[in-house]
Write an enzyme that holds these catalytic residues in place. Structure first.
Site, PDB file in Angstrom:
ATOM      1  N   HIS A  74      15.171  29.261  -6.089  1.00  0.00           N
ATOM      2  CA  HIS A  74      15.408  28.255  -7.130  1.00  0.00           C
ATOM      3  C   HIS A  74      15.927  28.901  -8.411  1.00  0.00           C
ATOM      4  O   HIS A  74      16.931  28.469  -8.977  1.00  0.00           O
ATOM      5  CB  HIS A  74      14.112  27.493  -7.420  1.00  0.00           C
ATOM      6  CG  HIS A  74      13.528  26.812  -6.221  1.00  0.00           C
ATOM      7  ND1 HIS A  74      12.272  26.239  -6.222  1.00  0.00           N
ATOM      8  CD2 HIS A  74      14.021  26.637  -4.974  1.00  0.00           C
ATOM      9  CE1 HIS A  74      12.028  25.721  -5.037  1.00  0.00           C
ATOM     10  NE2 HIS A  74      13.074  25.956  -4.262  1.00  0.00           N
ATOM     11  N   ASP A 122      12.605  21.116  -2.022  1.00  0.00           N
ATOM     12  CA  ASP A 122      11.680  22.222  -1.746  1.00  0.00           C
ATOM     13  C   ASP A 122      10.340  21.990  -2.431  1.00  0.00           C
ATOM     14  O   ASP A 122       9.269  22.185  -1.842  1.00  0.00           O
ATOM     15  CB  ASP A 122      12.258  23.542  -2.257  1.00  0.00           C
ATOM     16  CG  ASP A 122      13.068  24.276  -1.209  1.00  0.00           C
ATOM     17  OD1 ASP A 122      13.279  23.724  -0.109  1.00  0.00           O
ATOM     18  OD2 ASP A 122      13.503  25.410  -1.494  1.00  0.00           O
ATOM     19  N   HIS A 172       6.557  21.751  -0.791  1.00  0.00           N
ATOM     20  CA  HIS A 172       5.460  22.625  -1.208  1.00  0.00           C
ATOM     21  C   HIS A 172       4.294  21.807  -1.771  1.00  0.00           C
ATOM     22  O   HIS A 172       3.129  22.149  -1.554  1.00  0.00           O
ATOM     23  CB  HIS A 172       5.962  23.617  -2.259  1.00  0.00           C
ATOM     24  CG  HIS A 172       6.997  24.554  -1.741  1.00  0.00           C
ATOM     25  ND1 HIS A 172       7.889  25.230  -2.549  1.00  0.00           N
ATOM     26  CD2 HIS A 172       7.307  24.939  -0.467  1.00  0.00           C
ATOM     27  CE1 HIS A 172       8.687  25.980  -1.812  1.00  0.00           C
ATOM     28  NE2 HIS A 172       8.351  25.811  -0.547  1.00  0.00           N
TER      29      HIS A 172
END
Length: 387
Positions: free
Chosen positions: A170, A252, A256
């Site tokens: 990221h 993402d 998570h």
């Protein structure tokens, strides 16, 4: 992350009237240390009078050790094989291609249409993502799940390392995009990253995975919201490529979040009393964002200022903070817990009634924001932005 982190990312209760509390003097405390220390052997003073560590009793440590197989079957499934993961290069001009310079020019042309305040928020989100060494360290020192060797085959350690590796993309992607955009002062940004990693972080999780996983559940949802909103704004400003970048990062963070939320959900199943006590403790301490100690060598209140811009743009707000709290109270069925101790019932009442109290503070924060000044940000060559 903004374990934002968003990122992540990135409103704190500093904006809701808590900035005068000693608990939130840690940023200025660290900044004064930065200015005073003249050599590389820097000693950072503690922002708290007393730091509590290793607060978990032995039976709670055993709970986490007993969850190894459950983590392998229920948490590791939320990781993606490296070969199936996206990589930053998938979304950026290929420097080995013949059309590299043309694609960079196209990227810069699109970036010209994006206002400065958006770049302030995007830079702050990126810097939060880049402080991953701190976040991995925080988890690795946690009792009951720590990675004792740095390469432990345990399920807990495997998750932490692989989560870090996924999150690392990221910051890489946003950093490279910002570098190519030509809209920001990369040296000031790089200094801010170095300062932030050097400052470290004390989230007051006491080396307890109960507190730590409640914190990461909150943070992952916060960074999901933040990156989703930067994606939305990029699209509104006409840059679909940047919107795709922010959107893929948000996806993402959502995955998570699911993993960390499942861990806490399992803790409520195994140890409802201990978990609700931890939830209340975590919320009393406030969820301070991972980028709290941001500093660029110029602005002692940089994180407050970045957060104020994020609030004004609707990227991450006081309302989001309260919404996340309400989401987890419902998701973890906190109101329906039974068989609690008297302390557990008090913690349950506190957590379930907290959102309503915070809504009133949120309204005050909105009124205060209307009187915000305009200040320069070094990240954008000292151009001024309204807070």
């Amino acid at each position: 992350m903004a374990l934002d982190l968003n990122p992540l990312l990135s409103f704190t209760f500093l904006q809701m009237g808590y900035h005068t509390s000693p608990k939130f003097s840690m940023a200025s405390t660290h900044r004064s240390v930065f200015r005073e220390v003249k050599n590389t052997k820097k000693t950072f003073s503690s922002p708290h009078k007393v730091q509590v560590t290793h607060s978990m009793p032995p039976h709670e440590i055993e709970i986490f050790k007993s969850m190894e197989n459950w983590v392998e079957e229920n948490v590791l499934i939320h990781l993606k094989p490296v070969e199936k993961c996206w990589q930053p290069q998938d979304f950026l001009p290929d420097p080995a291609s013949d059309g590299f310079h043309e694609r960079v020019e196209e990227l810069q042309e699109r970036a010209k249409g994006i206002p400065d305040d958006y770049f302030v928020v995007l830079v702050g989100d990126m810097i939060t993502e880049e402080a991953l060494p701190t976040y991995q360290t925080q988890i690795n020192i946690t009792d009951g799940i720590r990675d004792e060797t740095g390469a432990s085959p345990s399920s807990w350690a495997t998750w932490t390392r692989a989560w870090t590796a996924e999150e690392n993309r990221h910051g890489d992607l946003l950093n490279k995009y910002l570098y190519l955009s030509g809209r920001v002062d990369m040296k000031q940004i790089e200094k801010t990253i170095q300062y932030l990693i050097g400052a470290g972080m004390d989230a007051q999780n006491e080396n307890s995975p109960y507190l730590g996983y409640i914190y990461t559940s909150f943070q992952e949802r916060a960074t999901f919201i933040s990156h989703s909103n930067t994606a939305r704004l990029a699209k509104e400003h006409g840059d679909k490529s940047l919107a795709q970048i922010c959107g893929i990062i948000a996806s993402d963070e959502k995955r998570h979040e699911t993993a960390y939320t499942k861990i806490v959900e399992k803790l409520f199943e195994i140890d409802p009393n201990g978990t609700v006590l931890a939830f209340a403790d975590r919320m009393r301490k406030k969820i301070t964002m991972p980028g709290l100690l941001m500093y660029d060598g110029c602005d002692d209140d940089l994180f407050e200022h970045f957060s104020a811009v994020a609030q004004r743009l609707g990227v991450y707000t006081a309302k989001d903070y309260v919404d996340i709290l309400e989401f987890f109270v419902e998701r973890w069925n906190v109101e329906k817990l039974t068989g609690l101790s008297s302390e557990g019932r008090k913690a349950q009442d506190y957590v379930c009634g907290l959102a309503q109290r915070l809504r009133r503070l949120e309204e005050r924060a909105q009124e205060k924001a209307k009187q915000a000044p305009t200040i320069p940000f070094s990240w954008i060559f000292d151009r001024e932005v309204k807070l």
